[in-house]
Design a protein around this motif. Structure first.
Motif, PDB file in Angstrom:
ATOM      1  N   LEU A 188      -5.993  60.595 -17.847  1.00 33.50           N
ATOM      2  CA  LEU A 188      -5.011  59.538 -17.612  1.00 33.50           C
ATOM      3  C   LEU A 188      -3.874  60.051 -16.728  1.00 33.50           C
ATOM      4  O   LEU A 188      -3.319  61.121 -16.998  1.00 33.50           O
ATOM      5  CB  LEU A 188      -4.434  59.053 -18.947  1.00 33.50           C
ATOM      6  N   PRO A 189      -3.508  59.309 -15.689  1.00 36.92           N
ATOM      7  CA  PRO A 189      -2.383  59.737 -14.851  1.00 36.92           C
ATOM      8  C   PRO A 189      -1.060  59.619 -15.596  1.00 36.92           C
ATOM      9  O   PRO A 189      -0.851  58.701 -16.382  1.00 36.92           O
ATOM     10  CB  PRO A 189      -2.438  58.774 -13.663  1.00 36.92           C
ATOM     11  N   VAL A 190      -0.179  60.583 -15.358  1.00 41.04           N
ATOM     12  CA  VAL A 190       1.170  60.562 -15.931  1.00 41.04           C
ATOM     13  C   VAL A 190       2.145  60.579 -14.757  1.00 41.04           C
ATOM     14  O   VAL A 190       2.428  61.618 -14.176  1.00 41.04           O
ATOM     15  CB  VAL A 190       1.414  61.773 -16.852  1.00 41.04           C
ATOM     16  N   THR A 191       2.627  59.414 -14.395  1.00 44.79           N
ATOM     17  CA  THR A 191       3.492  59.306 -13.222  1.00 44.79           C
ATOM     18  C   THR A 191       4.951  59.538 -13.583  1.00 44.79           C
ATOM     19  O   THR A 191       5.345  59.443 -14.752  1.00 44.79           O
ATOM     20  CB  THR A 191       3.353  57.912 -12.571  1.00 44.79           C
ATOM     21  N   LYS A 192       5.725  59.826 -12.556  1.00 42.33           N
ATOM     22  CA  LYS A 192       7.153  60.026 -12.754  1.00 42.33           C
ATOM     23  C   LYS A 192       7.802  58.754 -13.308  1.00 42.33           C
ATOM     24  O   LYS A 192       8.662  58.806 -14.195  1.00 42.33           O
ATOM     25  CB  LYS A 192       7.810  60.423 -11.432  1.00 42.33           C
ATOM     26  N   THR A 193       7.371  57.602 -12.781  1.00 41.78           N
ATOM     27  CA  THR A 193       7.920  56.323 -13.236  1.00 41.78           C
ATOM     28  C   THR A 193       7.642  56.107 -14.724  1.00 41.78           C
ATOM     29  O   THR A 193       8.521  55.686 -15.483  1.00 41.78           O
ATOM     30  CB  THR A 193       7.310  55.164 -12.428  1.00 41.78           C
ATOM     31  N   ALA A 194       6.418  56.412 -15.133  1.00 43.99           N
ATOM     32  CA  ALA A 194       6.049  56.230 -16.530  1.00 43.99           C
ATOM     33  C   ALA A 194       6.849  57.155 -17.433  1.00 43.99           C
ATOM     34  O   ALA A 194       7.318  56.741 -18.504  1.00 43.99           O
ATOM     35  CB  ALA A 194       4.550  56.474 -16.703  1.00 43.99           C
ATOM     36  N   LEU A 195       7.026  58.401 -17.021  1.00 45.10           N
ATOM     37  CA  LEU A 195       7.807  59.337 -17.825  1.00 45.10           C
ATOM     38  C   LEU A 195       9.250  58.893 -17.962  1.00 45.10           C
ATOM     39  O   LEU A 195       9.854  59.008 -19.033  1.00 45.10           O
ATOM     40  CB  LEU A 195       7.748  60.737 -17.202  1.00 45.10           C
ATOM     41  N   GLU A 196       9.830  58.385 -16.872  1.00 39.26           N
ATOM     42  CA  GLU A 196      11.210  57.911 -16.922  1.00 39.26           C
ATOM     43  C   GLU A 196      11.348  56.700 -17.855  1.00 39.26           C
ATOM     44  O   GLU A 196      12.333  56.569 -18.585  1.00 39.26           O
ATOM     45  CB  GLU A 196      11.697  57.560 -15.519  1.00 39.26           C
ATOM     46  N   LEU A 197      10.347  55.829 -17.842  1.00 38.94           N
ATOM     47  CA  LEU A 197      10.375  54.677 -18.743  1.00 38.94           C
ATOM     48  C   LEU A 197      10.390  55.122 -20.205  1.00 38.94           C
ATOM     49  O   LEU A 197      11.126  54.594 -21.027  1.00 38.94           O
ATOM     50  CB  LEU A 197       9.150  53.788 -18.495  1.00 38.94           C
ATOM     51  N   VAL A 198       9.576  56.132 -20.484  1.00 44.89           N
ATOM     52  CA  VAL A 198       9.461  56.624 -21.856  1.00 44.89           C
ATOM     53  C   VAL A 198      10.700  57.392 -22.287  1.00 44.89           C
ATOM     54  O   VAL A 198      11.207  57.217 -23.399  1.00 44.89           O
ATOM     55  CB  VAL A 198       8.198  57.503 -21.997  1.00 44.89           C
ATOM     56  N   GLU A 199      11.200  58.254 -21.416  1.00 46.58           N
ATOM     57  CA  GLU A 199      12.295  59.142 -21.780  1.00 46.58           C
ATOM     58  C   GLU A 199      13.652  58.448 -21.814  1.00 46.58           C
ATOM     59  O   GLU A 199      14.556  58.887 -22.520  1.00 46.58           O
ATOM     60  CB  GLU A 199      12.333  60.322 -20.811  1.00 46.58           C
ATOM     61  N   LYS A 200      13.806  57.369 -21.063  1.00 45.02           N
ATOM     62  CA  LYS A 200      15.113  56.736 -20.943  1.00 45.02           C
ATOM     63  C   LYS A 200      15.221  55.392 -21.651  1.00 45.02           C
ATOM     64  O   LYS A 200      16.261  54.746 -21.588  1.00 45.02           O
ATOM     65  CB  LYS A 200      15.468  56.552 -19.464  1.00 45.02           C
ATOM     66  N   ASN A 201      14.158  54.983 -22.303  1.00 44.90           N
ATOM     67  CA  ASN A 201      14.178  53.665 -22.938  1.00 44.90           C
ATOM     68  C   ASN A 201      13.601  53.714 -24.340  1.00 44.90           C
ATOM     69  O   ASN A 201      12.765  54.560 -24.666  1.00 44.90           O
ATOM     70  CB  ASN A 201      13.363  52.659 -22.112  1.00 44.90           C
ATOM     71  N   ASP A 202      14.058  52.788 -25.150  1.00 45.45           N
ATOM     72  CA  ASP A 202      13.482  52.604 -26.471  1.00 45.45           C
ATOM     73  C   ASP A 202      12.087  51.998 -26.296  1.00 45.45           C
ATOM     74  O   ASP A 202      11.874  51.193 -25.394  1.00 45.45           O
ATOM     75  CB  ASP A 202      14.365  51.654 -27.289  1.00 45.45           C
TER      76      ASP A 202
END
Length: 303
Positions: free
Chosen positions: A93-107
């Motif tokens: 599964l790809p782990v993109t920068k956008t996806a990581l930011e969504l996870v790390e910065k949001n509930d």
């Protein structure tokens, strides 16, 4: 990590359950497959004869094979529930920068309804051990199996959970495109810890004993525990057989040259009383008696 009890005593009764007698032949065949070659008595004996490096190499392989054993056993048990589809192939599964930011910065409530394309480019990827899809509930579980989390720092576990959540955003698209149009309206991630310590049910870290609730099959966790014990028991049996090859006979052969006579300073023959004993030799008049033996640690106050 905060430990939260799963509340298993109040868990629902599932319509499907493990029949250990029925599954025993499959479990035994699986144990034979994963232990016969790398951990046979012959292989272990050869490793012991090869020295510390060879022995260490074969011992390091035990957790790897145990992990494979657990993953495949979960698949066998999950098959008892006809609503489940177990996927083990083509799961990068790809782990993109956008996806990581969504996870790390949001509930999670702010991104739980989002999905990303599975063909999104990116150098980072995550490959789960299993994805289990409940076709009836349209629910997918992304699963990472760990033999033990004892050596994992909290920060490392949190980093793994972030990668899993980021990767989970592409799972619905991946399932639909690559796995026969499977539909998942919700994706959940879980780390299964085989050693059953450091659990955090609310935070996605489950003890393997709670596998029942993941696959909705009663007795699933107990069956995995039994399988692991049998696997280690098989390796222990082979280890004992291999170790016996190197056990020396109880009676050591006579020491070379033990029958030879020994003479003192005056030419008189002195009988050798055997290894390890203290031998007294008669000294010429005027000399103090000499005692020979093993070194001792001086006692306090004796000088």
């Amino acid at each position: 990590m905060t430990t939260i009890l799963s509340g298993a005593p109040g868990a629902p009764a599932y319509p499907h359950a493990v029949d250990l007698d029925a599954l025993r032949p499959r479990f035994e065949a699986l144990i034979d497959e994963l232990s016969s070659q790398p951990f046979s008595a012959g292989a272990l004996s050869k490793a012991l004869a090869g020295g510390v490096s060879d022995a260490a190499t074969i011992l390091r392989a035990i957790p790897i094979q145990e992990g494979r054993l657990i993953e495949r056993c979960i698949g066998i048990i999950a098959d008892l529930n006809p609503d489940l589809v177990v996927l083990t192939q083509n799961l990068r599964l790809p782990v993109t920068k956008t996806a990581l930011e969504l996870v790390e910065k949001n509930d999670p409530k702010h991104f739980r309804s989002l999905t990303l394309d599975a063909d999104t480019g990116g150098r980072k990827t995550y490959t789960p051990d299993l994805i289990i899809v409940n076709r009836k509930a349209k629910l997918a579980h992304v699963i990472d199996v760990k033999r033990s989390l004892g050596s994992y720092e909290v920060s490392r576990i949190n980093e793994l959970k972030s990668r899993m959540l980021a990767a989970a955003l592409v799972v619905p698209d991946l399932l639909y495109r690559e796995h026969h149009r499977l539909v998942a309206e919700e994706v959940r991630v879980v780390i299964l810890n085989a050693e059953n310590q450091r659990s955090d049910i609310g935070g996605g870290v489950w003890p393997l004993t709670d596998l029942d609730h993941l696959v909705e099959v009663g007795g699933a966790g107990k069956a995995i525990g039994m399988l692991r014990e049998r696997f280690h028991g098989r390796i222990d049996e082979n280890w004992k057989l291999a170790r016996n090859v190197f056990v020396r006979p109880k009676e050591e052969p006579a020491r070379r040259g033990a029958s030879a006579d020994i003479t003192d300073a005056n030419g008189n023959e002195v009988c050798d009383s055997g290894a390890g004993s203290i031998t007294e030799v008669h000294q010429p008049a005027g000399r103090s008696q000499v005692r020979v033996g093993f070194a001792r640690i001086p006692r306090t106050g004796t000088g």
